[in-house]
Design a protein around this motif. Structure first.
Motif: not given
Length: 333
Positions: A170-177, A292-294, A298-300, A320-329
Motif C-alpha cells: 500500500r505504501k508503494a502504491y500511495d507513493l506512486a500516486w 478532487a486533488l485533495l 488524502e486517500d494516498h 500536535l495540531a496535525s501529524r501529516t503535511p498540510v496542503s491548501g493554505d
C-alpha cells in the motif's frame, strides 16, 4: 713487537673510556625541547573543521523546501484566482520510474477478467467409445470423438478461469500516486481549478434550443456541443494540439461529461473515483478540481511518517495540531 702492540691496545682502551664518560655526561644533561623550533617556509595553520552541525550558523545549512506554490484557476476561463501553499511531500516528490511501472502493471493485471474457458476432451459431450476398430479397415487409427485432433473435440492445454491479479504494498502504491502528481506539477502539466467545474452552454445555444425543430434534432445539438467544447479546449491549450486533456472532477457534471464524450480526441472527463495512476500519465494535461486533488492526496498518503514526539521525564509534550503535511493554505487571493 709485542711491547708496541700492548701499548697500542692500552691507548685504544683509554680512548674508549674517555668517550664513554663524555656520552654519559651528555645524557645526564638534557637539552630543553623549547630550545629548537621547527620552521618551514610552506608551513601553514591547519583549518578548523567542525563536525557538529549545531555549532555552525543555521543560515549556512541547506534545507529542502517544505512547500510549493499552486495557482488555482477558474474553469473554463482559465483565469488565476488565488495562490495556495501545498506540501512538497504531496506535489514535489522525485521521479521514481520503478514505482510508476509497478503501479501501472498492478492496475492492468487487476483489470483483467480472466474468464476465458475451454473444454478439454473429458468435458466434451458425447460417448467416449472408440469410433471404429483399430485394424482391418485400411484407415488411420483413431480414438473417440473428443480427441483434440478432431473437429469439435476438446482443447489441449486450453485456458481456464484464473486470477491475473498481482500485489503491491500500500505504501508503494500511495507513493506512486503522489509521484505521478509531482511529475505533472514540475512539468507544468497539472492545472488545478476551483471547485464546481462545469461547462455551461453559451447564451446563443440556449436561445437556439427554444426552437422546437432544433430541440428535436439530436444530431444538430451534438454538433453544436462538440464545436463549443473544442473552442474552449483549444483556447486554453488543452485540446488535441496539446496532446489531449484529462479533466477530473469530484462528482459527475452532466454538461461537461456529455460534451467531452463527443470529442474523445480532444479530451476526456473522469470522476475522481474512476481515476488510476495510468490516467495521470497518459494525456498531455491534467485539469483537476481542487476538491478532487485533495481527495486523492488524502486517500494516498499512508507512506508519510508522522513526526516523532519525544516525551521527557516529568514534561508533558504539546499536542500536535496535525501529524501529516498540510496542503491548501491560501497565500494570495
Amino acid at each position: 713487537m709485542a711491547a708496541k702492540g700492548a701499548r697500542g691496545l692500552a691507548e685504544a682502551m683509554r680512548g674508549l673510556s674517555l668517550a664513554s664518560n663524555i656520552c654519559r655526561d651528555a645524557a645526564a644533561t638534557r637539552i630543553p625541547s623549547t630550545t629548537f623550533t621547527r620552521s618551514m617556509a610552506t608551513e601553514a595553520p591547519l583549518p578548523i573543521i567542525t563536525t557538529n552541525a549545531s555549532s555552525s550558523p543555521s543560515s549556512n545549512l541547506w534545507r529542502p523546501a517544505t512547500t510549493v506554490p499552486v495557482t488555482i484557476f477558474g474553469f473554463p476561463t482559465y483565469e488565476p484566482q488565488r495562490l495556495e501553499s501545498w506540501s512538497a511531500k504531496h506535489l514535489n516528490l522525485p521521479l521514481r520510474r520503478d514505482l510508476l511501472h509497478l503501479a501501472v502493471v498492478y492496475e492492468g493485471d487487476n483489470t483483467r477478467q480472466g474468464t476465458a474457458s475451454s473444454k478439454n476432451r473429458w468435458e466434451v459431450h458425447g460417448s467416449h467409445k472408440k469410433l471404429y476398430r483399430q485394424k482391418g479397415l485400411g484407415r488411420a487409427r483413431v480414438g473417440n470423438k473428443q480427441s483434440p485432433l478432431r473437429r469439435g473435440g476438446g482443447k489441449s492445454f486450453g485456458p481456464k478461469p484464473r486470477d491475473f491479479g498481482t500485489k503491491i504494498t500500500r505504501k508503494a502504491y500511495d507513493l506512486a500516486w503522489r509521484t505521478a502528481l509531482s511529475y505533472r506539477y514540475r512539468r507544468g502539466e497539472l492545472v488545478v481549478c476551483s471547485d464546481g467545474m462545469e461547462l455551461p452552454m453559451p447564451a446563443e445555444f440556449e436561445a437556439l434550443l427554444q426552437n422546437p425543430r432544433v430541440r428535436e434534432n439530436a444530431e444538430l445539438e451534438a454538433g453544436f456541443r462538440s464545436k463549443w467544447v473544442k473552442q474552449v479546449l483549444d483556447a486554453n491549450a488543452w485540446g488535441r494540439a496539446a496532446g489531449r486533456s484529462t479533466i477530473i472532477t469530484s462528482s459527475r457534471r452532466e454538461d461537461l461529461f456529455q460534451s467531452l464524450d463527443l470529442v474523445p480526441r480532444w479530451g476526456r472527463a473522469l470522476d475522481v473515483e474512476d481515476v488510476d495512476v495510468k490516467d495521470l500519465l497518459e494525456t498531455g494535461r491534467i485539469v483537476i478540481e481542487r476538491e478532487a486533488l485533495l481527495q486523492i492526496i488524502e486517500d494516498h498518503q499512508s507512506d508519510i511518517k508522522p513526526p516523532t514526539v519525544y516525551y521527557a521525564s516529568n514534561v508533558i509534550a504539546p499536542v500536535l495540531a496535525s501529524r501529516t503535511p498540510v496542503s491548501g493554505d491560501i497565500l494570495v487571493e
